[in-house]
Scaffold this motif. Sequence first.
Motif, mmCIF file in Angstrom:
data_model
loop_
_atom_site.group_PDB
_atom_site.id
_atom_site.type_symbol
_atom_site.label_atom_id
_atom_site.label_comp_id
_atom_site.label_asym_id
_atom_site.label_seq_id
_atom_site.Cartn_x
_atom_site.Cartn_y
_atom_site.Cartn_z
ATOM 1 N N ASN A 176 -69.825 23.717 94.111
ATOM 2 C CA ASN A 176 -68.879 24.574 94.804
ATOM 3 C C ASN A 176 -69.627 25.795 95.317
ATOM 4 O O ASN A 176 -70.845 25.899 95.167
ATOM 5 N N CYS B 101 -73.661 25.980 92.116
ATOM 6 C CA CYS B 101 -72.469 26.774 92.434
ATOM 7 C C CYS B 101 -72.797 28.076 93.148
ATOM 8 O O CYS B 101 -71.884 28.772 93.596
ATOM 9 N N LEU C 282 -64.485 24.951 96.487
ATOM 10 C CA LEU C 282 -64.010 26.224 95.946
ATOM 11 C C LEU C 282 -64.943 27.349 96.366
ATOM 12 O O LEU C 282 -66.163 27.172 96.422
#
Length: 231
Positions: A45, A71, A21
């Motif tokens: 991600n 992330c 993502l």
Amino acid sequence: MEWSHVSPGDVISLDLSNGMLQGTIHPNTSLFHLPHLEKLNLAFNDFTASEFPNGIGRLSSILTHLNISMCGFSSQIPKDITHLHKLVSLDLSYNDFDFNLRPHAFNNLFRNFTVLEELSLQGVVISSVLPTYLNISSSLKLLDLRDTAVQGKLPRNIFKHPSLEKVYLSSNSLTGQVPWEISLLPNLVTLDLSLNDNLRIQPDVFIRFLQNSTLLKEVSLANVNTVGIQW
């Protein structure tokens, strides 16, 4: 992920870790409109240079597990995160170098998370002098504050919670003496106080700690003042 026969009201666990993502999570994202969501995992991600949105507070009545480690989030952690009072596990570790939690939010986090069992904040910039009393959940098993730039003396009450199994406090600016209460952790398996150059542990405290911590497997005191301890 299988979406067939699943309505928004049915989703209780969402694992999108390693999902490739990217981009920005907006405050009005559907993630924050799942009324029964208990577990959310977004780890590994790429949300580089984006902020974690305030909308997470909408899940305060149900969310028990939140993992947004690795992330790439940057800037300030939203204060809404302290509203997630049902959290059992929270992992904010290994985000961008300026991912930070303001001191008052840090203290409120401990005050509000009364059922927390696992807290991982490694690499989150806190840059705060620890209060003399840190309101830790009596259920806490894992406390990870490595490389958070916390300062000052270790609050004695940290070590009055027999549930603690793993404590990581390395690479900070802790000072003073390790409190004797450290020997009151019968279930402790791992203790890492390393790379705190101005932290000292007294010989009698260290000996009592080793005698009482019968489950202990790992201890790291590198760069901690251990003068007087007979090896």
